[in-house]
Design an enzyme around this catalytic site. Structure first.
Site, PDB file in Angstrom:
ATOM      1  N   SER A 152       7.367  14.113  53.090  1.00 25.06           N
ATOM      2  CA  SER A 152       8.000  13.911  51.779  1.00 25.06           C
ATOM      3  C   SER A 152       8.126  15.184  50.955  1.00 25.06           C
ATOM      4  O   SER A 152       8.898  15.229  49.997  1.00 25.06           O
ATOM      5  CB  SER A 152       7.221  12.864  50.967  1.00 25.06           C
ATOM      6  OG  SER A 152       5.866  13.238  50.815  1.00 25.06           O
ATOM      7  N   ASP A 203       4.015  12.944  40.586  1.00 21.63           N
ATOM      8  CA  ASP A 203       3.315  11.676  40.752  1.00 21.63           C
ATOM      9  C   ASP A 203       1.916  11.996  41.269  1.00 21.63           C
ATOM     10  O   ASP A 203       1.481  13.141  41.195  1.00 21.63           O
ATOM     11  CB  ASP A 203       4.100  10.703  41.652  1.00 21.63           C
ATOM     12  CG  ASP A 203       4.315  11.227  43.075  1.00 21.63           C
ATOM     13  OD1 ASP A 203       3.618  12.178  43.478  1.00 21.63           O
ATOM     14  OD2 ASP A 203       5.181  10.671  43.792  1.00 21.63           O
ATOM     15  N   HIS A 230       2.745  14.287  44.739  1.00 25.88           N
ATOM     16  CA  HIS A 230       3.765  15.324  44.894  1.00 25.88           C
ATOM     17  C   HIS A 230       3.870  16.222  43.666  1.00 25.88           C
ATOM     18  O   HIS A 230       3.939  15.722  42.543  1.00 25.88           O
ATOM     19  CB  HIS A 230       5.136  14.680  45.129  1.00 25.88           C
ATOM     20  CG  HIS A 230       5.159  13.741  46.294  1.00 25.88           C
ATOM     21  ND1 HIS A 230       5.019  12.373  46.147  1.00 25.88           N
ATOM     22  CD2 HIS A 230       5.275  13.984  47.618  1.00 25.88           C
ATOM     23  CE1 HIS A 230       5.063  11.807  47.340  1.00 25.88           C
ATOM     24  NE2 HIS A 230       5.214  12.757  48.257  1.00 25.88           N
TER      25      HIS A 230
END
Length: 332
Positions: free
Chosen positions: A19, A307, A310
């Protein structure tokens, strides 16, 4: 700010990973591991959630921009992708994936072998566009980024594999899988390959909440695991350089630069390092980070993390500049 090579020395950026560098490949998968909804992308051009796991751009975008190639590195599966985009590179990365096949199996995302199959398809498309000779030139001069291992360590090992292996043994397995993948890239024509180590995983807001005690300190067992993996990966990269003299493999240390930002946020004009901007910042990521969460911060520029897992666009930009310096010093 573009201050690196604009002369075609590096024609494309080609990315594999999780991600940190997924630009939207997971968008059409049936998985919780996607971020194509608000407030993700709120600081992206037009405020559009593209499937990037941040408030804005991600490292693959900044690397391509700093090299003077293009402002955004698209996902290979982006439905708006143009044939011309292939010439300057794409991302095959899939959020929640890892070196361990089990890592991507649980959330039903693209495994590393899936990403490699997409890359082979990409090579076929390039050859159809520009012929074999130019394709080989593009591949040999492009910058390849491989960004994996965080999910293997935080999710797969500590929840599923720790009964089977001590961490040193598991790290050995990950490094063997990574090395095998890097050799496959070499076999397909890659010659400039940057391999990212693990970040300080114990200092991610989610891991502080899960394993950092009542004070939410950095979880040392996770940081120690990340450091052990990094030592073994770095050693394997050195070995690959000895065995494949026509290529250049570079180990990219993310652990220390990110830890420095977390421990000294004010040096980078930041204030909050122990929680993310989205929601309460302590546990939310992906589905829990959504537009209905009333606690999301107003000023993301003060935060290290977007978040609970990340970093923010601002931090990615700082880290990407260091990556470029490391890579270009080695490749050119």
């Amino acid at each position: 700010m573009i201050y690196y090579f604009q002369n075609g020395t590096i024609p494309a950026v080609i990315v594999f990973g999780d991600s940190i560098v997924d630009a939207g490949n997971n968008n059409n998968l049936v998985t919780v591991a996607k971020s194509n909804y608000p407030p993700y992308g709120r600081d992206f051009s037009g405020g559009i959630p593209t499937g990037r796991f941040s408030n804005g751009k991600i490292p693959s975008d900044f690397v391509a921009e700093l090299l003077g190639i293009k402002k955004l590195l698209p996902a290979y599966l982006d439905p708006t992708l143009q044939p011309s985009d292939l010439l300057t590179g794409v991302s095959f990365a899939s959020g929640a994936s890892g070196y361990d096949p089990l890592t991507s199996k649980i959330p039903s995302v693209f495994s590393l072998s899936d990403q490699l199959e997409m890359f082979k398809e990409y090579i076929g498309k390039l050859k159809a566009m520009v012929g074999e000779e130019r394709t080989n030139t593009i591949l040999s001069k492009s910058l390849f980024l491989v960004v994996h291992c965080s999910n293997d360590i935080t999710s797969t090992y500590f929840t599923l594999r720790k009964e089977q292996y001590d961490f040193a043994s598991y790290a050995d397995i990950l490094v063997t899988l990574a090395s095998s993948f890097l050799k496959e890239l070499y076999g397909l024509g890659a010659r400039r390959i940057a391999v990212f180590g693990a970040p300080p995983l114990g200092c991610l807001p989610s891991q502080r909440s899960l394993a950092g005690g009542i004070q939410r300190e950095c979880a040392e067992k996770l940081n120690e695991a990340a450091k052990l993996f990094n030592t073994q990966l770095s050693s394997e990269v050195n070995s690959l350089n000895s065995n494949f003299p026509l290529a250049k493999f570079v180990y990219v240390d993310i652990y220390n630069p990110l830890l420095d930002i977390i421990q000294n946020p004010q040096k980078s004009g930041l204030e909050v390092a122990n929680k993310g901007c989205c929601g309460t910042g302590t546990i939310e990521s992906v589905v829990l980070c959504n537009r209905f969460n009333p606690f999301t911060c107003k000023d993301v520029t003060k935060y290290v993390f977007w978040d609970s897992y990340h970093p923010t666009e601002k931090v990615y930009k700082i880290l990407s500049s260091g990556v470029i310096q490391k890579c270009l010093g080695s490749f050119l």
